[in-house]
Design a protein around this motif. Sequence first.
Motif, PDB file in Angstrom:
ATOM      1  N   SER A 170      -0.063   3.860   8.608  1.00  0.00           N
ATOM      2  CA  SER A 170      -1.002   2.830   9.061  1.00  0.00           C
ATOM      3  C   SER A 170      -2.248   2.751   8.186  1.00  0.00           C
ATOM      4  CB  SER A 170      -1.415   3.096  10.510  1.00  0.00           C
ATOM      5  OG  SER A 170      -2.209   4.271  10.582  1.00  0.00           O
ATOM      6  N   GLY A 171      -2.409   3.703   7.265  1.00  0.00           N
ATOM      7  CA  GLY A 171      -3.579   3.723   6.400  1.00  0.00           C
ATOM      8  C   GLY A 171      -4.793   4.404   7.004  1.00  0.00           C
ATOM      9  N   THR A 206       0.623  12.591  11.951  1.00  0.00           N
ATOM     10  CA  THR A 206       0.128  12.542  10.578  1.00  0.00           C
ATOM     11  C   THR A 206       0.892  11.498   9.776  1.00  0.00           C
ATOM     12  OG1 THR A 206      -0.481  14.879  10.683  1.00  0.00           O
ATOM     13  CG2 THR A 206      -0.273  13.900   8.489  1.00  0.00           C
ATOM     14  N   VAL A 207       2.222  11.476   9.914  1.00  0.00           N
ATOM     15  CA  VAL A 207       3.035  10.472   9.222  1.00  0.00           C
ATOM     16  C   VAL A 207       2.626   9.074   9.691  1.00  0.00           C
ATOM     17  CG1 VAL A 207       5.377   9.594   8.846  1.00  0.00           C
ATOM     18  CG2 VAL A 207       4.958  12.064   8.851  1.00  0.00           C
ATOM     19  N   ALA A 208       2.439   8.897  10.997  1.00  0.00           N
ATOM     20  CA  ALA A 208       2.012   7.600  11.541  1.00  0.00           C
ATOM     21  C   ALA A 208       0.657   7.188  10.960  1.00  0.00           C
ATOM     22  CB  ALA A 208       1.940   7.656  13.064  1.00  0.00           C
ATOM     23  N   ASP A 209      -0.261   8.140  10.837  1.00  0.00           N
ATOM     24  CA  ASP A 209      -1.585   7.842  10.276  1.00  0.00           C
ATOM     25  C   ASP A 209      -1.487   7.456   8.800  1.00  0.00           C
ATOM     26  OD1 ASP A 209      -2.772   8.345  12.712  1.00  0.00           O
ATOM     27  OD2 ASP A 209      -3.528  10.328  12.155  1.00  0.00           O
ATOM     28  N   TRP A 210      -0.623   8.107   8.042  1.00  0.00           N
ATOM     29  CA  TRP A 210      -0.421   7.729   6.643  1.00  0.00           C
ATOM     30  C   TRP A 210       0.119   6.316   6.544  1.00  0.00           C
ATOM     31  CZ3 TRP A 210       2.745  12.695   5.285  1.00  0.00           C
ATOM     32  CH2 TRP A 210       1.878  13.777   5.126  1.00  0.00           C
ATOM     33  N   SER A 246       0.846  -1.187   0.000  1.00  0.00           N
ATOM     34  CA  SER A 246       0.000   0.000   0.000  1.00  0.00           C
ATOM     35  C   SER A 246       0.882   1.238   0.000  1.00  0.00           C
ATOM     36  CB  SER A 246      -0.869   0.006   1.262  1.00  0.00           C
ATOM     37  OG  SER A 246      -0.047   0.205   2.410  1.00  0.00           O
ATOM     38  N   TRP A 247       0.287   2.385  -0.241  1.00  0.00           N
ATOM     39  CA  TRP A 247       1.067   3.617  -0.181  1.00  0.00           C
ATOM     40  C   TRP A 247       1.601   3.821   1.224  1.00  0.00           C
ATOM     41  CZ3 TRP A 247      -1.891   6.250   3.140  1.00  0.00           C
ATOM     42  CH2 TRP A 247      -3.265   6.180   3.026  1.00  0.00           C
ATOM     43  N   GLY A 248       0.886   3.369   2.249  1.00  0.00           N
ATOM     44  CA  GLY A 248       1.388   3.466   3.625  1.00  0.00           C
ATOM     45  C   GLY A 248       2.660   2.659   3.807  1.00  0.00           C
ATOM     46  N   ASP A 249       2.678   1.446   3.240  1.00  0.00           N
ATOM     47  CA  ASP A 249       3.892   0.609   3.288  1.00  0.00           C
ATOM     48  C   ASP A 249       5.043   1.282   2.549  1.00  0.00           C
ATOM     49  OD1 ASP A 249       2.554  -1.480   4.658  1.00  0.00           O
ATOM     50  OD2 ASP A 249       1.976  -2.440   2.765  1.00  0.00           O
TER      51      ASP A 249
END
Length: 83
Positions: free
Chosen positions: A43-44, A37-41, A8-11
């Motif tokens: 993790s999806g 915010t980075v953590a939320d991205w 995923s883009w998060g990965d």
Amino acid sequence: MDCVKRTSWGDRIRDARAGARLSQRALAELIGGKQQTVADWESGKSEPSLHSFELIARATGTTAGWLAFGIAPADAEPERMAV
């Protein structure tokens, strides 16, 4: 049977950040954001804007196309883009 690893883009954000040896906090500071915010991205939980993908790409030495869609540029080093 397709044996390509799907990410995923998060990965891809996490992998690019780690490859650039940046913490979530350091990446956030480079792009003018917050660590959460980075953590939320990653993790999806939320999706970066196109502008954020571009900032992340510049900070990590990759491309927005690869981060967002997994599209490697033609001149990319295969080991850098293969995740």
